[in-house]
Design a protein around this motif. Structure first.
Motif, mmCIF file in Angstrom:
data_model
loop_
_atom_site.group_PDB
_atom_site.id
_atom_site.type_symbol
_atom_site.label_atom_id
_atom_site.label_comp_id
_atom_site.label_asym_id
_atom_site.label_seq_id
_atom_site.Cartn_x
_atom_site.Cartn_y
_atom_site.Cartn_z
ATOM 1 N N GLY A 189 0.800 -1.213 0.000
ATOM 2 C CA GLY A 189 0.000 0.000 0.000
ATOM 3 C C GLY A 189 0.829 1.258 0.000
ATOM 4 N N ALA A 217 2.588 -1.013 -8.075
ATOM 5 C CA ALA A 217 2.129 -2.156 -7.289
ATOM 6 C C ALA A 217 2.343 -3.472 -8.030
ATOM 7 N N ARG A 234 -3.965 -8.114 -7.591
ATOM 8 C CA ARG A 234 -3.713 -7.379 -6.350
ATOM 9 C C ARG A 234 -3.776 -5.875 -6.575
ATOM 10 N N GLN A 238 -6.246 -2.947 -4.775
ATOM 11 C CA GLN A 238 -5.819 -1.642 -4.248
ATOM 12 C C GLN A 238 -6.567 -0.497 -4.929
#
Length: 377
Positions: A189, A217, A234, A238
């Motif tokens: 994050g 990311a 993923r 996010q």
């Protein structure tokens, strides 16, 4: 502040020798792979697919097309990526002084890049610039984006609250953001957030910022040894929590959907856009990396289309290099790439800082040679 600038990046990784070697190979692969894709697209950046085929033959680009007076020339995409790396190293070194705000250090690095676009050569009187800004070959204007130039034209740093060029979502945010993903010791994050904050320094549109965060990311997951499909999924998770994410989310989903539509082709790439905007460059780069039979195949697919061929090639190369490491890259292309020695030197410095930083510097002492390369000022 909250966000990437206010945290410590997460837990420090514990590095054994094999882990250090694997990480260095991925860092080298990411930076060199991006440069290869950039250089393959540089000579056809503004050409339509029809014009590319007229220039290069029916197969289109199959090797370097001379640009800027040579084979293997890189553009502003690679230049800015290198200065992103420089800024991240400087942030970790400057932390010894008690200052920890990586967006500020990355912004200072981008300002050093901006100087290479207007000055004839390095100013040797500016010792605080560090070694990268003294590399004369970087003082070359290679079709830099207007938003990057205007966003860095004065000393004020754009922030998410007060971004530079608030309506711009050009691909200049994505093409320089792979190095954030190489912060493998950071929490995902925070990697995403740092890339978003640094994107706002030149492009303030939510899509421009979020596409950069998603790209970082994805690289972060790859650099940790996982596969690309997992990395994209993923990143989508996010993105879902971020206001204004829909364009970037839709672009990534289109890339995933295109994989299931049949054999890869320039026409499938064209259906994803031309790559001038951040979300389109990300979508094309991700798609080409997903369907790549090998690095060569993926990079050629990423540059043979109407649009911003160097940026889409660069994004694809960053991904494939981070995924497979430096030895996966075509050696003939690596041998000719402009600035190879500098790219490898910077990649190794980054890997050394991330894995052995405490042995290079700490608040009470530091290697003089390292501080000469990456001053704390």
């Amino acid at each position: 502040m909250t966000g990437a600038g206010g945290g410590d990046g997460g837990a420090t990784a514990i590095w054994g020798r094999s882990e250090q070697q694997d990480f260095r190979s991925r860092v080298r692969g990411c930076l060199l792979g991006g440069a290869l894709g950039d250089a393959l697209g540089a000579g056809v950046e503004f050409d339509s697919l029809a014009a590319i085929r007229e220039k290069c033959g029916e197969e289109g680009v199959t090797d370097y097309v001379p640009a800027y007076g040579r084979r293997g020339a890189v553009t502003d995409d690679t230049q800015m990526t290198l200065f992103t790396v420089d800024g991240l190293i400087r942030a970790h070194v400057r932390r010894d002084t008690g200052a920890w705000h990586p967006p500020t250090d990355v912004h200072a690095a981008y300002r050093r890049w901006a100087a290479t676009q207007r000055d004839w050569g390095p100013d040797e009187r500016r010792a605080d610039d560090g070694w990268l800004a003294r590399e004369e070959w970087l003082y070359a204007r290679r079709a830099p984006g207007n938003a990057c130039l205007s966003g860095l034209a004065d000393a004020r740093m754009g922030t998410l609250e007060q971004p530079k060029n608030p309506d711009s979502k050009g691909c200049g945010t994505v093409m320089r953001s792979a190095p954030f993903g190489l912060l493998v010791g950071w929490e995902p994050g925070l990697v995403f957030q740092l890339a978003v904050e640094c994107a706002a320094q030149t492009h303030g549109h939510p899509t421009g910022c979020l596409a950069a965060g998603a790209f970082a990311a994805i690289v972060h997951t790859l650099a940790r040894g996982e596969d690309l499909d997992t990395a994209v999924q993923r990143a989508l998770v996010q993105l879902a929590a971020r206001p204004g994410h829909q364009e970037t989310t839709d672009a990534l989903k289109r890339a995933l959907g295109a994989v299931r539509q049949g054999m890869p082709s320039p026409e499938r790439v064209a259906a994803l856009g031309e790559g001038w905007t951040a979300e389109e460059a990300l979508s094309i780069g991700v798609y080409c990396a997903l369907v790549a039979e090998d690095v060569r195949h993926g990079l050629l697919l990423a540059v043979n289309h109407s649009g911003d061929s160097d940026s889409t090639g660069s994004v694809c190369g960053n991904l494939l290099g981070a995924m497979h490491g430096e030895t996966s890259l075509p050696p003939g292309w690596v041998a000719e790439i402009e600035g190879r020695a500098t790219i490898l030197e910077l990649a190794d410095d980054f890997a050394m800082e991330m894995t052995q930083g405490p042995a290079l510097h700490e608040p009470g002492s530091a290697s003089p040679g390292w501080l000469a390369r990456y001053p704390r000022a």
